[in-house]
Write an enzyme that holds these catalytic residues in place. Structure first.
Site, PDB file in Angstrom:
ATOM      1  N   GLU A 116       3.020  -0.370 -11.775  1.00 36.67           N
ATOM      2  CA  GLU A 116       1.601  -0.676 -11.599  1.00 36.67           C
ATOM      3  C   GLU A 116       0.716   0.505 -12.011  1.00 36.67           C
ATOM      4  O   GLU A 116      -0.472   0.517 -11.714  1.00 36.67           O
ATOM      5  CB  GLU A 116       1.293  -1.049 -10.136  1.00 36.67           C
ATOM      6  CG  GLU A 116       2.092  -2.203  -9.560  1.00 36.67           C
ATOM      7  CD  GLU A 116       1.715  -3.581 -10.131  1.00 36.67           C
ATOM      8  OE1 GLU A 116       0.870  -3.642 -11.047  1.00 36.67           O
ATOM      9  OE2 GLU A 116       2.300  -4.561  -9.661  1.00 36.67           O
ATOM     10  N   HIS A 139      -1.239   0.890  -3.220  1.00 29.17           N
ATOM     11  CA  HIS A 139      -0.876  -0.527  -3.213  1.00 29.17           C
ATOM     12  C   HIS A 139       0.221  -0.743  -2.184  1.00 29.17           C
ATOM     13  O   HIS A 139       1.200   0.010  -2.148  1.00 29.17           O
ATOM     14  CB  HIS A 139      -0.384  -0.953  -4.599  1.00 29.17           C
ATOM     15  CG  HIS A 139       0.273  -2.296  -4.605  1.00 29.17           C
ATOM     16  ND1 HIS A 139      -0.395  -3.454  -4.274  1.00 29.17           N
ATOM     17  CD2 HIS A 139       1.545  -2.678  -4.864  1.00 29.17           C
ATOM     18  CE1 HIS A 139       0.430  -4.477  -4.345  1.00 29.17           C
ATOM     19  NE2 HIS A 139       1.619  -4.039  -4.697  1.00 29.17           N
ATOM     20  N   HIS A 141       1.887  -4.026   0.907  1.00 25.81           N
ATOM     21  CA  HIS A 141       2.011  -5.449   1.231  1.00 25.81           C
ATOM     22  C   HIS A 141       1.767  -5.688   2.728  1.00 25.81           C
ATOM     23  O   HIS A 141       2.709  -6.007   3.464  1.00 25.81           O
ATOM     24  CB  HIS A 141       3.423  -5.946   0.865  1.00 25.81           C
ATOM     25  CG  HIS A 141       3.826  -5.712  -0.563  1.00 25.81           C
ATOM     26  ND1 HIS A 141       5.140  -5.756  -0.996  1.00 25.81           N
ATOM     27  CD2 HIS A 141       3.078  -5.441  -1.673  1.00 25.81           C
ATOM     28  CE1 HIS A 141       5.190  -5.527  -2.305  1.00 25.81           C
ATOM     29  NE2 HIS A 141       3.960  -5.322  -2.730  1.00 25.81           N
ATOM     30  N   GLU A 169     -14.773  -2.317  14.649  1.00 21.86           N
ATOM     31  CA  GLU A 169     -14.532  -1.193  13.732  1.00 21.86           C
ATOM     32  C   GLU A 169     -14.578  -1.619  12.266  1.00 21.86           C
ATOM     33  O   GLU A 169     -14.804  -0.787  11.381  1.00 21.86           O
ATOM     34  CB  GLU A 169     -13.141  -0.588  13.998  1.00 21.86           C
ATOM     35  CG  GLU A 169     -13.079   0.338  15.181  1.00 21.86           C
ATOM     36  CD  GLU A 169     -13.960   1.566  14.997  1.00 21.86           C
ATOM     37  OE1 GLU A 169     -13.826   2.253  13.974  1.00 21.86           O
ATOM     38  OE2 GLU A 169     -14.801   1.817  15.878  1.00 21.86           O
ATOM     39  N   HIS A 210       0.401 -11.467  -2.097  1.00 25.82           N
ATOM     40  CA  HIS A 210       1.128 -10.275  -2.538  1.00 25.82           C
ATOM     41  C   HIS A 210       0.772  -9.036  -1.711  1.00 25.82           C
ATOM     42  O   HIS A 210       1.640  -8.482  -1.043  1.00 25.82           O
ATOM     43  CB  HIS A 210       0.840 -10.045  -4.034  1.00 25.82           C
ATOM     44  CG  HIS A 210       1.560  -8.878  -4.619  1.00 25.82           C
ATOM     45  ND1 HIS A 210       1.938  -8.801  -5.936  1.00 25.82           N
ATOM     46  CD2 HIS A 210       1.964  -7.701  -4.076  1.00 25.82           C
ATOM     47  CE1 HIS A 210       2.566  -7.660  -6.158  1.00 25.82           C
ATOM     48  NE2 HIS A 210       2.587  -6.972  -5.040  1.00 25.82           N
TER      49      HIS A 210
HETATM   50  O1  2HA Z   1       5.960  -1.359  -6.966  1.00 20.81           O
HETATM   51  O2  2HA Z   1       4.822  -3.621  -5.122  1.00 20.81           O
HETATM   52  O3  2HA Z   1       3.581  -4.919  -7.115  1.00 20.81           O
HETATM   53  C1  2HA Z   1       6.378  -2.582  -6.494  1.00 20.81           C
HETATM   54  C2  2HA Z   1       5.245  -3.477  -6.233  1.00 20.81           C
HETATM   55  C3  2HA Z   1       4.673  -4.147  -7.410  1.00 20.81           C
HETATM   56 ZN    ZN Z   2       3.436  -5.140  -4.774  1.00 21.78          ZN
END
Ligand code: 2HA
Ligand code: ZN
Length: 280
Positions: A116, A139, A141, A169, A210
């Site tokens: 990414e 990034h 999840h 908050e 995602h």
């Molecule tokens: O790097 O989460 O979206 C692994 C991920 C890709």
């Molecule tokens: Zn990811």
């Protein structure tokens, strides 16, 4: 002169990725983080002035030529970074041509930056235009926020207001709200562009089904931003699991009171009540 592995940057990156793993937001090789560093910061450490190898990238990053990033490696597990930072992290410098990066430290088993990375660089470009202090793209999840993207309209105003009303908050920490893009294939230039466009106005962009892209000045601050978003999403999920019926809640007047008390400049459009039909 200390080696770069002893720097606070490697230490903070290892701690943050470990926290992301322990929170359950980065299973297996999920997630990626990049931290911009200056030449002055990097050159205080031994062994960062020699190019170890050159790595091509699939994006024209010439706007960022000469900038340094400490970045997580493709395929690496956040669970392991704390133990193997020199293998799973890399310090890179963007070349003048912008179509490759010079590796200055790390990735010592032949690794490369996250898949990414083009999306990170596109977001860094936008955030730098807003504020030269912005250094981090993260990034991950976060489970409850991802779950919300299955049960709620994929609309920035709707997500922002819903989360603002889950905890006082929230509007304090993200008064501009959060951005939502449509579902798109990860690891592509297209999702990077869509994310970067939202980064012009938001520090948090939801990738439906995602995860999230977040931006900030420091690793701590960016992590805290995601934590606050996810805490509100957890409260939302818990309400649903208690039957979903809301008897009392944070009202529009309460949001206005928070803005007044904490001198916030919230997104004025998102402060207005939602109409029934919503678009992205
Ligand atoms: O790097 O989460 O979206 C692994 C991920 C890709
Ligand atoms: Zn990811």
């Amino acid at each position: 002169m200390k080696d770069f592995i002893e720097s606070k940057y490697v230490h903070e990156m290892a701690q943050t990725t470990n926290n992301l793993y322990r929170h359950g937001w980065d299973e297996r090789n999920g997630g990626n983080v990049s931290l911009r560093l200056t030449k002055e910061e990097v050159s205080q450490f031994a062994g960062t002035d020699k190019v170890l190898r050159n790595i091509p990238i699939d994006f024209d990053a010439s706007e960022l030529a000469g900038k340094y990033y400490l970045v997580t490696g493709t395929g690496r597990y956040f669970k392991n970074i704390i133990e193997f930072p020199e293998r799973d992290l890399g310090l890179i410098r963007i070349t003048d041509e912008g179509n490759s990066v010079d590796l200055m430290w790390g990735f010592n088993d032949g690794g490369q930056p996250t898949s990414e990375f083009p999306s990170h660089l596109m977001s860094h470009i936008e955030r730098l235009k807003k504020d030269p202090d912005q250094r981090v793209i993260m990034h991950c999840h976060p489970t409850n926020l991802v779950a919300m993207s299955f049960t709620n309209p994929l609309n920035s105003k709707h997500f922002s207001r819903t989360l603002w009303k889950m905890h006082p908050e929230s509007i304090v920490v993200f008064p501009e709200g959060i951005g939502v893009i449509p579902y798109m294939c990860p690891g592509t230039t297209a999702i990077g562009r869509a994310t970067a466009e939202k980064m012009q106005n938001f520090r948090v962009v939801v990738w439906p089904h995602h995860g999230v892209f977040a931006a900030g000045d420091s690793l701590d601050e960016t992590y805290g931003l995601v934590e606050t978003v996810e805490k509100s999403a957890l409260i939302y999920t818990t309400i649903q699991s208690q039957g979903g019926e809301i008897l009392q809640s944070i009202t529009d007047k309460d949001l206005h009171d928070l803005c007044h008390r904490f001198d916030l400049k919230p997104n004025p459009e998102f402060l207005k009540p939602e109409k029934v039909a919503v678009t992205n």
